[in-house]
Design a protein around this motif. Structure first.
Motif, PDB file in Angstrom:
ATOM      1  N   GLU A  88       0.807  -1.222   0.000  1.00 22.14           N
ATOM      2  CA  GLU A  88       0.000   0.000   0.000  1.00 22.14           C
ATOM      3  C   GLU A  88       0.844   1.277   0.000  1.00 22.14           C
ATOM      4  OE1 GLU A  88      -0.268  -2.611   2.102  1.00 22.14           O
ATOM      5  OE2 GLU A  88      -0.737  -1.938   4.156  1.00 22.14           O
ATOM      6  N   ASP A  89       2.153   1.148   0.096  1.00 20.57           N
ATOM      7  CA  ASP A  89       3.033   2.311  -0.046  1.00 20.57           C
ATOM      8  C   ASP A  89       3.336   2.612  -1.517  1.00 20.57           C
ATOM      9  OD1 ASP A  89       4.846   1.111   2.802  1.00 20.57           O
ATOM     10  OD2 ASP A  89       3.436   2.792   2.757  1.00 20.57           O
ATOM     11  N   THR A  90       2.886   1.754  -2.408  1.00 24.52           N
ATOM     12  CA  THR A  90       3.100   1.972  -3.834  1.00 24.52           C
ATOM     13  C   THR A  90       2.431   3.259  -4.276  1.00 24.52           C
ATOM     14  OG1 THR A  90       3.299  -0.388  -4.324  1.00 24.52           O
ATOM     15  CG2 THR A  90       2.634   1.073  -6.137  1.00 24.52           C
ATOM     16  N   ALA A  91       3.210   4.149  -4.885  1.00 26.44           N
ATOM     17  CA  ALA A  91       2.697   5.459  -5.300  1.00 26.44           C
ATOM     18  C   ALA A  91       3.801   6.230  -6.010  1.00 26.44           C
ATOM     19  CB  ALA A  91       2.221   6.254  -4.086  1.00 26.44           C
ATOM     20  N   VAL A  92       3.395   7.331  -6.607  1.00 23.91           N
ATOM     21  CA  VAL A  92       4.374   8.311  -7.087  1.00 23.91           C
ATOM     22  C   VAL A  92       4.643   9.264  -5.927  1.00 23.91           C
ATOM     23  CG1 VAL A  92       4.836  10.198  -8.676  1.00 23.91           C
ATOM     24  CG2 VAL A  92       3.655   8.140  -9.491  1.00 23.91           C
ATOM     25  N   TYR A  93       5.902   9.362  -5.543  1.00 23.21           N
ATOM     26  CA  TYR A  93       6.306  10.224  -4.434  1.00 23.21           C
ATOM     27  C   TYR A  93       6.878  11.530  -4.989  1.00 23.21           C
ATOM     28  CZ  TYR A  93       5.623   6.448  -1.118  1.00 23.21           C
ATOM     29  OH  TYR A  93       5.062   5.472  -0.332  1.00 23.21           O
ATOM     30  N   SER A  94       6.320  12.632  -4.525  1.00 24.01           N
ATOM     31  CA  SER A  94       6.732  13.947  -5.000  1.00 24.01           C
ATOM     32  C   SER A  94       7.279  14.781  -3.844  1.00 24.01           C
ATOM     33  CB  SER A  94       5.564  14.692  -5.635  1.00 24.01           C
ATOM     34  OG  SER A  94       5.064  13.982  -6.753  1.00 24.01           O
ATOM     35  N   CYS A  95       8.281  15.542  -4.178  1.00 20.84           N
ATOM     36  CA  CYS A  95       8.925  16.429  -3.216  1.00 20.84           C
ATOM     37  C   CYS A  95       8.284  17.810  -3.297  1.00 20.84           C
ATOM     38  CB  CYS A  95      10.407  16.492  -3.566  1.00 20.84           C
ATOM     39  SG  CYS A  95      11.348  17.729  -2.668  1.00 20.84           S
ATOM     40  N   ASN A  96       8.161  18.453  -2.161  1.00 20.57           N
ATOM     41  CA  ASN A  96       7.623  19.808  -2.084  1.00 20.57           C
ATOM     42  C   ASN A  96       8.534  20.658  -1.219  1.00 20.57           C
ATOM     43  OD1 ASN A  96       5.938  21.618   0.009  1.00 20.57           O
ATOM     44  ND2 ASN A  96       5.007  21.770  -2.018  1.00 20.57           N
ATOM     45  N   ALA A  97       8.735  21.904  -1.630  1.00 25.03           N
ATOM     46  CA  ALA A  97       9.528  22.820  -0.817  1.00 25.03           C
ATOM     47  C   ALA A  97       8.871  24.193  -0.800  1.00 25.03           C
ATOM     48  CB  ALA A  97      10.952  22.927  -1.352  1.00 25.03           C
ATOM     49  N   ASP A  98       8.739  24.725   0.379  1.00 25.83           N
ATOM     50  CA  ASP A  98       8.273  26.100   0.567  1.00 25.83           C
ATOM     51  C   ASP A  98       9.530  26.965   0.613  1.00 25.83           C
ATOM     52  OD1 ASP A  98       6.731  27.889   3.374  1.00 25.83           O
ATOM     53  OD2 ASP A  98       7.099  28.481   1.295  1.00 25.83           O
ATOM     54  N   LEU A  99       9.768  27.703  -0.453  1.00 27.09           N
ATOM     55  CA  LEU A  99      11.035  28.416  -0.508  1.00 27.09           C
ATOM     56  C   LEU A  99      10.882  29.804  -1.099  1.00 27.09           C
ATOM     57  CD1 LEU A  99      12.257  28.431  -3.648  1.00 27.09           C
ATOM     58  CD2 LEU A  99      12.532  26.006  -3.175  1.00 27.09           C
ATOM     59  N   HIS A 100      11.923  30.621  -0.871  1.00 29.36           N
ATOM     60  CA  HIS A 100      11.952  31.994  -1.346  1.00 29.36           C
ATOM     61  C   HIS A 100      12.975  32.064  -2.465  1.00 29.36           C
ATOM     62  CE1 HIS A 100      11.422  36.434  -0.052  1.00 29.36           C
ATOM     63  NE2 HIS A 100      11.673  36.353  -1.340  1.00 29.36           N
ATOM     64  N   GLY A 101      12.490  32.223  -3.694  1.00 31.30           N
ATOM     65  CA  GLY A 101      13.357  32.370  -4.852  1.00 31.30           C
ATOM     66  C   GLY A 101      13.246  33.758  -5.421  1.00 31.30           C
ATOM     67  N   VAL A 102      13.687  33.906  -6.647  1.00 32.14           N
ATOM     68  CA  VAL A 102      13.657  35.213  -7.317  1.00 32.14           C
ATOM     69  C   VAL A 102      12.228  35.733  -7.439  1.00 32.14           C
ATOM     70  CG1 VAL A 102      14.166  36.422  -9.460  1.00 32.14           C
ATOM     71  CG2 VAL A 102      15.797  34.770  -8.567  1.00 32.14           C
ATOM     72  N   GLY A 103      11.296  34.813  -7.637  1.00 27.65           N
ATOM     73  CA  GLY A 103       9.901  35.212  -7.808  1.00 27.65           C
ATOM     74  C   GLY A 103       9.149  35.433  -6.516  1.00 27.65           C
ATOM     75  N   GLY A 104       9.830  35.317  -5.384  1.00 26.02           N
ATOM     76  CA  GLY A 104       9.176  35.458  -4.090  1.00 26.02           C
ATOM     77  C   GLY A 104       9.024  34.123  -3.397  1.00 26.02           C
ATOM     78  N   ARG A 105       8.249  34.122  -2.312  1.00 24.02           N
ATOM     79  CA  ARG A 105       8.068  32.896  -1.556  1.00 24.02           C
ATOM     80  C   ARG A 105       6.855  32.130  -2.085  1.00 24.02           C
ATOM     81  NH1 ARG A 105       7.684  32.202   5.074  1.00 24.02           N
ATOM     82  NH2 ARG A 105       7.202  29.958   5.056  1.00 24.02           N
ATOM     83  N   MET A 106       7.062  30.855  -2.418  1.00 24.57           N
ATOM     84  CA  MET A 106       5.970  30.044  -2.922  1.00 24.57           C
ATOM     85  C   MET A 106       6.354  28.564  -2.833  1.00 24.57           C
ATOM     86  SD  MET A 106       6.372  30.705  -7.034  1.00 24.57           S
ATOM     87  CE  MET A 106       6.425  32.480  -6.811  1.00 24.57           C
ATOM     88  N   PRO A 107       5.382  27.663  -2.950  1.00 25.97           N
ATOM     89  CA  PRO A 107       5.706  26.232  -2.942  1.00 25.97           C
ATOM     90  C   PRO A 107       6.161  25.772  -4.319  1.00 25.97           C
ATOM     91  CG  PRO A 107       3.344  26.529  -3.073  1.00 25.97           C
ATOM     92  CD  PRO A 107       3.928  27.902  -2.933  1.00 25.97           C
ATOM     93  N   TYR A 108       7.127  24.875  -4.319  1.00 26.18           N
ATOM     94  CA  TYR A 108       7.617  24.261  -5.542  1.00 26.18           C
ATOM     95  C   TYR A 108       7.470  22.747  -5.428  1.00 26.18           C
ATOM     96  CZ  TYR A 108       9.684  28.662  -7.063  1.00 26.18           C
ATOM     97  OH  TYR A 108       9.873  29.964  -7.467  1.00 26.18           O
ATOM     98  N   TRP A 109       7.305  22.117  -6.589  1.00 18.82           N
ATOM     99  CA  TRP A 109       7.102  20.666  -6.643  1.00 18.82           C
ATOM    100  C   TRP A 109       8.084  20.015  -7.606  1.00 18.82           C
ATOM    101  CZ3 TRP A 109       3.635  18.044  -3.622  1.00 18.82           C
ATOM    102  CH2 TRP A 109       2.671  18.808  -2.949  1.00 18.82           C
TER     103      TRP A 109
END
Length: 119
Positions: A88-109
Motif C-alpha cells: 500500500e506504499d506503492t505510489a508516485v512520491y513527490s517532493c515539495n519545498a516552501d522556498l523563497h526564490g527570485v519570484g518570491g516565496r511560494m511552494p515548488y514541486w
C-alpha cells in the motif's frame, strides 16, 4: 529558475527499504519546510512527511515508525528513508519545498518518482 529533482524510486519487495532524495537548485534565497507527498493510482495525493527548516519532522499516521524524513540544508536536499515497505506504499512520491526564490516565496514541486512495492 528553481527546480526540485527527486531520485531513488524503484521496485522493492514487501518489507524492503528505499531512500528517496530531492535536491533543490536554482536561484534560492531561503528554504522553509520541505516534504514528501504521494499519490497512488485512483487516489488523491496525500502528505507523507514534512520537515521544518529547523529539522522538526511530522509524519502521516500510516508511515510513523517506518519512514524517516531528514534534510541537509547545505545541499538543499531532503531525504525520505522508507523501511518495512508495504504494497500500500506503492505510489508516485513527490517532493515539495516552501522556498523563497527570485519570484518570491511560494511552494515548488518536483515531478515525482515511482515507488512500487511488490513481490
Amino acid at each position: 529558475q528553481v527546480q526540485l529533482v527527486e531520485s531513488g524510486g524503484g521496485l522493492v519487495p514487501p518489507g524492503g527499504s528505499l531512500r528517496l532524495s530531492c535536491a533543490a537548485s536554482g536561484s534560492i534565497f531561503s528554504i522553509y519546510s520541505m516534504g514528501w507527498y504521494r499519490q497512488a493510482p485512483g487516489k488523491q495525493r496525500e502528505l507523507v512527511a514534512v520537515i521544518s527548516s529547523g529539522g522538526r519532522p511530522n509524519y502521516a499516521d500510516s508511515v510513523k515508525g517506518r519512514f524517516t524524513i531528514s534534510r541537509d540544508n547545505a545541499k538543499k536536499t531532503v531525504y525520505l528513508q522508507m523501511n518495512s515497505l508495504k504494497p500500500e506504499d506503492t505510489a508516485v512520491y513527490s517532493c515539495n519545498a516552501d522556498l523563497h526564490g527570485v519570484g518570491g516565496r511560494m511552494p515548488y514541486w518536483g515531478k515525482g518518482t515511482l515507488v512500487t512495492v511488490s513481490s
